[in-house]
Design an enzyme around this catalytic site. Structure first.
Site, mmCIF file in Angstrom:
data_model
loop_
_atom_site.group_PDB
_atom_site.id
_atom_site.type_symbol
_atom_site.label_atom_id
_atom_site.label_comp_id
_atom_site.label_asym_id
_atom_site.label_seq_id
_atom_site.Cartn_x
_atom_site.Cartn_y
_atom_site.Cartn_z
ATOM 1 N N ASN A 137 0.808 -1.227 0.000
ATOM 2 C CA ASN A 137 0.000 0.000 0.000
ATOM 3 C C ASN A 137 0.839 1.274 0.000
ATOM 4 O O ASN A 137 0.295 2.373 0.052
ATOM 5 C CB ASN A 137 -0.997 -0.010 1.175
ATOM 6 C CG ASN A 137 -0.319 0.087 2.533
ATOM 7 O OD1 ASN A 137 0.886 0.289 2.615
ATOM 8 N ND2 ASN A 137 -1.093 -0.074 3.590
ATOM 9 N N LYS A 138 2.148 1.146 -0.065
ATOM 10 C CA LYS A 138 3.007 2.337 0.012
ATOM 11 C C LYS A 138 3.095 3.033 -1.358
ATOM 12 O O LYS A 138 2.604 2.505 -2.359
ATOM 13 C CB LYS A 138 4.393 1.948 0.540
ATOM 14 C CG LYS A 138 4.354 1.464 2.002
ATOM 15 C CD LYS A 138 4.167 2.596 2.998
ATOM 16 C CE LYS A 138 3.631 2.162 4.336
ATOM 17 N NZ LYS A 138 4.539 1.427 5.187
#
Ligand SMILES: *Cc1c(COP(=O)(O)O)cnc(C)c1O
Length: 369
Positions: A180-181
């Site tokens: 999710n970065k």
């Protein structure tokens, strides 16, 4: 469902991974690992990059390579992801929890100054949700008391402080490439060091503490923190998209702030001129005397829109209740209760963002007495 965040793998990821498989270079040797490190060294000039298997071990490796261990205190914000404090505890060092600024979610330098003791060795500023910490003030404290700075830039790849990239503002900095970065390698991380000798030490520690000149001879107890060529292949392709991702996230943030600032009870994140926010994850502060953020979140889920609260303050969570802390942690407690993160995926379409905004306006209106 409109996701809060999601990976976007639409560039050369497949081609580079295919290259790894066809050439049989799938483990931790191979050209992509070196390339990935070189790309970071270009973006963060004069620093030395070491690719690792995730953002948590990146923090651990940074601290160990800098010689932080038992008897040392490390100042860390009370509002952050658990990996920040865990890495300090893995080294046998003692974290000291300090409050954050109520408007930006990042370390409050005045509180940091008060937290310095004779045992303090380092400060760990966390550029939470992409907002760069007040590094001038923190550097001044570090200079005054001879402290190291280890930036946790896991959520801030591409953010800048006074025109300088985060990652170039301390003795070491770390990044995460979890799914999710801002960019992802599935799992992955990077440490950058100002000092080349310390980076060499980190490379040795990353590979079981093995001597560089004598194979299978171990100088110290090391770790297997290596990144694979497969991960790095994805990372190299993702870095080609990074500037586009940041532009998209900033456009999303701008649109939210414009539309939501007119709603009574919602405060968009502070924009500070010398802080270039990459807006990894957009969040707003909600006035709980007007409307309950959790109720908004529940209504949004019914409308198939994913949100998440800010992090829980660390000092109330079971592993950290005995950790040394400053008395006043009011802002981290307030933010944890009143913050709400909104969909900030680079895949978010204009139409979907309009829907998120319209739903929030409708829900807040319905929930407000
Ligand atoms: C994601 C993150 C990390 C590291 O996470 P990994 O999942 O181990 O890559 C560290 N600190 C912060 C603030 C993070 O958000």
């Amino acid at each position: 469902m409109i996701p809060i965040l999601e990976p976007h793998l639409s560039g050369n990821e497949l081609q580079y991974v295919t290259e790894c498989i066809q050439s049989n270079w799938i483990s931790s040797q191979g050209k992509f690992v070196t390339q990935f490190e070189e790309i970071f060294e270009e973006r963060i000039p004069n620093y030395h990059a070491v690719a690792v298997s995730n953002g948590t071990v990146a923090l651990h490796l940074a601290l160990v390579a800098l010689g932080i261990g038992e008897g040392d205190e490390v100042i860390v914000p009370n509002l952050t992801f658990a990996a920040s404090i865990n890495a300090i505890m893995y080294c046998g060092a003692s974290p000291v929890l300090v409050d954050v600024d109520p408007n930006t979610c990042v370390l409050d330098p005045q509180q940091v100054r008060q937290a310095v003791s004779s045992k303090t060795r380092a400060i760990m500023p966390v550029h939470l949700y992409g907002f760069p910490c007040d590094m001038d003030a923190l550097q001044q404290i570090a200079d005054e008391f001879d402290l190291l700075i280890v930036e946790d830039a896991a959520e801030a790849l591409g953010s800048q402080y006074r025109g300088k990239p985060v990652g170039s503002l301390g003795n070491a900095a770390t990044f995460s490439f979890f799914g999710n970065k801002t960019i992802t390698t599935g799992e992955g991380g990077m440490v950058v060091f100002r000092d080349g000798d310390i980076a060499d030490k980190a490379r040795m520690l990353r590979d079981h503490g093995m001597s560089k000149s004598r194979r299978y001879w171990h100088e110290v107890i090391g770790y297997n923190y290596r990144m694979t060529n497969l991960q790095a292949a994805v990372g190299v392709a993702q870095m080609e998209s990074l500037n586009g991702f940041i532009a998209k996230k900033r456009a999303i943030a701008k649109k939210y702030s414009k539309a939501l600032s007119v709603i009574d009870g919602i405060t968009p994140p502070l924009e500070v001129e010398h802080c270039f926010n990459s807006h990894w994850l957009y969040w707003v502060k909600i006035d709980t005397s007007i409307v309950d953020p959790q109720a908004i979140a529940e209504e949004l889920i019914k409308a198939e829109i994913e949100t998440r609260p800010l992090f829980y303050p660390l000092h109330i969570q079971p592993p950290y209740t005995a950790v040394k802390r400053m008395e006043n942690l009011n802002s981290s407690i307030m933010l944890a209760n009143s913050g709400l993160c909104l969909p900030t995926a680079v895949t978010l379409s204009e139409k979907d963002q309009d829907r998120v905004i319209n739903e929030i306006i409708k829900i807040v209106k319905n929930l407000t007495p």
